[in-house]
Design a protein around this motif. Structure first.
Motif, PDB file in Angstrom:
ATOM      1  N   GLY A   1       0.839  -1.189   0.000  1.00 46.66           N
ATOM      2  CA  GLY A   1       0.000   0.000   0.000  1.00 46.66           C
ATOM      3  C   GLY A   1       0.872   1.237   0.000  1.00 46.66           C
ATOM      4  N   THR A   2       0.290   2.324  -0.117  1.00 48.98           N
ATOM      5  CA  THR A   2      -1.139   2.633  -0.150  1.00 48.98           C
ATOM      6  C   THR A   2      -1.711   2.334  -1.536  1.00 48.98           C
ATOM      7  OG1 THR A   2      -0.659   4.948  -0.696  1.00 48.98           O
ATOM      8  CG2 THR A   2      -0.910   4.412   1.610  1.00 48.98           C
ATOM      9  N   PHE A   3      -3.045   2.426  -1.644  1.00 51.46           N
ATOM     10  CA  PHE A   3      -3.759   2.050  -2.848  1.00 51.46           C
ATOM     11  C   PHE A   3      -4.595   3.233  -3.337  1.00 51.46           C
ATOM     12  CE2 PHE A   3      -3.014  -1.640  -0.201  1.00 51.46           C
ATOM     13  CZ  PHE A   3      -2.469  -2.547  -1.099  1.00 51.46           C
ATOM     14  N   ALA A   4      -4.184   3.813  -4.454  1.00 57.09           N
ATOM     15  CA  ALA A   4      -4.889   4.979  -5.002  1.00 57.09           C
ATOM     16  C   ALA A   4      -6.330   4.601  -5.352  1.00 57.09           C
ATOM     17  CB  ALA A   4      -4.172   5.493  -6.241  1.00 57.09           C
ATOM     18  N   VAL A   5      -7.270   5.403  -4.878  1.00 61.18           N
ATOM     19  CA  VAL A   5      -8.687   5.134  -5.121  1.00 61.18           C
ATOM     20  C   VAL A   5      -8.993   5.093  -6.620  1.00 61.18           C
ATOM     21  CG1 VAL A   5     -11.024   6.041  -4.793  1.00 61.18           C
ATOM     22  CG2 VAL A   5      -9.399   6.044  -2.887  1.00 61.18           C
ATOM     23  N   ALA A   6      -8.363   5.949  -7.421  1.00 62.74           N
ATOM     24  CA  ALA A   6      -8.620   5.979  -8.867  1.00 62.74           C
ATOM     25  C   ALA A   6      -8.210   4.674  -9.543  1.00 62.74           C
ATOM     26  CB  ALA A   6      -7.884   7.151  -9.513  1.00 62.74           C
ATOM     27  N   ASP A   7      -7.230   3.968  -8.978  1.00 60.49           N
ATOM     28  CA  ASP A   7      -6.765   2.709  -9.563  1.00 60.49           C
ATOM     29  C   ASP A   7      -7.436   1.491  -8.944  1.00 60.49           C
ATOM     30  OD1 ASP A   7      -4.941   4.033 -11.230  1.00 60.49           O
ATOM     31  OD2 ASP A   7      -3.381   3.978  -9.689  1.00 60.49           O
ATOM     32  N   TYR A   8      -7.575   1.500  -7.622  1.00 63.02           N
ATOM     33  CA  TYR A   8      -8.040   0.319  -6.904  1.00 63.02           C
ATOM     34  C   TYR A   8      -9.488   0.402  -6.431  1.00 63.02           C
ATOM     35  CZ  TYR A   8      -3.186  -1.118  -6.880  1.00 63.02           C
ATOM     36  OH  TYR A   8      -1.924  -1.479  -7.271  1.00 63.02           O
ATOM     37  N   GLY A   9     -10.036   1.615  -6.408  1.00 62.56           N
ATOM     38  CA  GLY A   9     -11.428   1.791  -6.009  1.00 62.56           C
ATOM     39  C   GLY A   9     -11.624   1.749  -4.507  1.00 62.56           C
ATOM     40  N   THR A  10     -12.862   1.964  -4.153  1.00 64.70           N
ATOM     41  CA  THR A  10     -13.293   1.794  -2.780  1.00 64.70           C
ATOM     42  C   THR A  10     -14.631   1.068  -2.838  1.00 64.70           C
ATOM     43  OG1 THR A  10     -13.772   2.834  -0.672  1.00 64.70           O
ATOM     44  CG2 THR A  10     -14.324   4.130  -2.609  1.00 64.70           C
ATOM     45  N   PRO A  11     -14.679  -0.156  -2.398  1.00 64.95           N
ATOM     46  CA  PRO A  11     -13.668  -0.824  -1.599  1.00 64.95           C
ATOM     47  C   PRO A  11     -12.503  -1.363  -2.436  1.00 64.95           C
ATOM     48  CG  PRO A  11     -15.474  -2.326  -1.984  1.00 64.95           C
ATOM     49  CD  PRO A  11     -15.877  -1.003  -2.592  1.00 64.95           C
ATOM     50  N   LEU A  12     -11.378  -1.623  -1.745  1.00 67.23           N
ATOM     51  CA  LEU A  12     -10.245  -2.340  -2.315  1.00 67.23           C
ATOM     52  C   LEU A  12     -10.610  -3.823  -2.275  1.00 67.23           C
ATOM     53  CD1 LEU A  12      -7.183  -2.558  -3.092  1.00 67.23           C
ATOM     54  CD2 LEU A  12      -6.736  -2.697  -0.638  1.00 67.23           C
ATOM     55  N   THR A  13     -10.597  -4.491  -3.426  1.00 66.84           N
ATOM     56  CA  THR A  13     -10.961  -5.908  -3.467  1.00 66.84           C
ATOM     57  C   THR A  13      -9.764  -6.747  -3.877  1.00 66.84           C
ATOM     58  OG1 THR A  13     -11.760  -5.786  -5.748  1.00 66.84           O
ATOM     59  CG2 THR A  13     -13.376  -5.386  -4.001  1.00 66.84           C
ATOM     60  N   PHE A  14      -9.676  -7.938  -3.309  1.00 71.14           N
ATOM     61  CA  PHE A  14      -8.543  -8.815  -3.585  1.00 71.14           C
ATOM     62  C   PHE A  14      -8.897 -10.268  -3.292  1.00 71.14           C
ATOM     63  CE2 PHE A  14      -8.223  -6.920   0.600  1.00 71.14           C
ATOM     64  CZ  PHE A  14      -8.019  -8.004   1.451  1.00 71.14           C
ATOM     65  N   ASP A  15      -8.107 -11.162  -3.899  1.00 77.83           N
ATOM     66  CA  ASP A  15      -8.232 -12.599  -3.700  1.00 77.83           C
ATOM     67  C   ASP A  15      -6.878 -13.135  -3.261  1.00 77.83           C
ATOM     68  OD1 ASP A  15     -10.908 -12.626  -4.693  1.00 77.83           O
ATOM     69  OD2 ASP A  15     -10.143 -12.689  -6.730  1.00 77.83           O
ATOM     70  N   VAL A  16      -6.893 -14.232  -2.525  1.00 78.87           N
ATOM     71  CA  VAL A  16      -5.654 -14.875  -2.094  1.00 78.87           C
ATOM     72  C   VAL A  16      -5.624 -16.299  -2.630  1.00 78.87           C
ATOM     73  CG1 VAL A  16      -5.388 -13.432  -0.041  1.00 78.87           C
ATOM     74  CG2 VAL A  16      -6.641 -15.581   0.132  1.00 78.87           C
ATOM     75  N   SER A  17      -4.416 -16.821  -2.828  1.00 80.75           N
ATOM     76  CA  SER A  17      -4.276 -18.155  -3.401  1.00 80.75           C
ATOM     77  C   SER A  17      -4.212 -19.263  -2.358  1.00 80.75           C
ATOM     78  CB  SER A  17      -3.010 -18.214  -4.266  1.00 80.75           C
ATOM     79  OG  SER A  17      -1.851 -18.081  -3.453  1.00 80.75           O
ATOM     80  N   SER A  18      -4.164 -18.900  -1.087  1.00 78.79           N
ATOM     81  CA  SER A  18      -3.972 -19.908  -0.050  1.00 78.79           C
ATOM     82  C   SER A  18      -4.655 -19.499   1.241  1.00 78.79           C
ATOM     83  CB  SER A  18      -2.464 -20.078   0.212  1.00 78.79           C
ATOM     84  OG  SER A  18      -2.235 -20.865   1.353  1.00 78.79           O
ATOM     85  N   ALA A  19      -5.173 -20.487   1.942  1.00 79.64           N
ATOM     86  CA  ALA A  19      -5.760 -20.235   3.261  1.00 79.64           C
ATOM     87  C   ALA A  19      -4.692 -19.919   4.297  1.00 79.64           C
ATOM     88  CB  ALA A  19      -6.582 -21.444   3.701  1.00 79.64           C
ATOM     89  N   ASP A  20      -3.406 -20.097   3.949  1.00 77.47           N
ATOM     90  CA  ASP A  20      -2.307 -19.771   4.859  1.00 77.47           C
ATOM     91  C   ASP A  20      -2.015 -18.277   4.934  1.00 77.47           C
ATOM     92  OD1 ASP A  20      -1.696 -22.423   5.656  1.00 77.47           O
ATOM     93  OD2 ASP A  20      -0.593 -22.738   3.795  1.00 77.47           O
ATOM     94  N   ILE A  21      -2.666 -17.484   4.083  1.00 72.80           N
ATOM     95  CA  ILE A  21      -2.459 -16.026   4.072  1.00 72.80           C
ATOM     96  C   ILE A  21      -3.327 -15.382   5.154  1.00 72.80           C
ATOM     97  CG2 ILE A  21      -2.971 -13.926   2.746  1.00 72.80           C
ATOM     98  CD1 ILE A  21      -0.557 -15.136   1.652  1.00 72.80           C
ATOM     99  N   SER A  22      -2.724 -14.487   5.926  1.00 80.47           N
ATOM    100  CA  SER A  22      -3.488 -13.650   6.852  1.00 80.47           C
ATOM    101  C   SER A  22      -3.217 -12.198   6.522  1.00 80.47           C
ATOM    102  CB  SER A  22      -3.147 -13.956   8.313  1.00 80.47           C
ATOM    103  OG  SER A  22      -1.803 -13.651   8.584  1.00 80.47           O
ATOM    104  N   ILE A  23      -4.243 -11.359   6.702  1.00 85.31           N
ATOM    105  CA  ILE A  23      -4.153  -9.964   6.276  1.00 85.31           C
ATOM    106  C   ILE A  23      -4.682  -9.066   7.387  1.00 85.31           C
ATOM    107  CG2 ILE A  23      -4.987  -8.271   4.598  1.00 85.31           C
ATOM    108  CD1 ILE A  23      -5.295 -10.693   2.668  1.00 85.31           C
ATOM    109  N   GLN A  24      -3.930  -8.006   7.658  1.00 84.22           N
ATOM    110  CA  GLN A  24      -4.376  -6.960   8.567  1.00 84.22           C
ATOM    111  C   GLN A  24      -4.410  -5.658   7.791  1.00 84.22           C
ATOM    112  OE1 GLN A  24      -1.642  -6.824  11.823  1.00 84.22           O
ATOM    113  NE2 GLN A  24      -2.387  -8.713  12.721  1.00 84.22           N
TER     114      GLN A  24
END
Length: 84
Positions: free
Chosen positions: A57-80
């Protein structure tokens, strides 16, 4: 593993991403809202090494929007999500 994750994005958001796997890299894929000549832009893919943590980050609203959306490839990923 469910995908379609999102956080509120005002351009002042960072993500702390940790991969809890002891032996496998994982990815986080960010969806972009910007278009070029009416065409969608390829999503941004970030690799997180096994047993590693990274700050994104940070994530520009013009590029990533609000909300910021994302996918992960593994259940081993944790995000704060952090507002800075």
């Amino acid at each position: 593993m469910a995908n379609g994750h999102s956080v509120t994005n005002d351009g002042a958001v960072m993500l702390l991403v940790s991969n809890g796997s002891a032996d496998t890299d994982a990815t986080i894929t960010f969806n972009l809202v910007r278009t070029v000549d009416g065409q969608s832009v390829v999503p941004r893919v970030v690799t997180v090494g096994f047993a590693r943590s990274i700050a994104l980050g940070t994530f520009a609203v013009a590029d990533y929007g609000t909300p910021l959306t994302f996918d992960v490839s593994s259940a081993d990923i944790s995000i704060q999500a952090l507002k800075i």
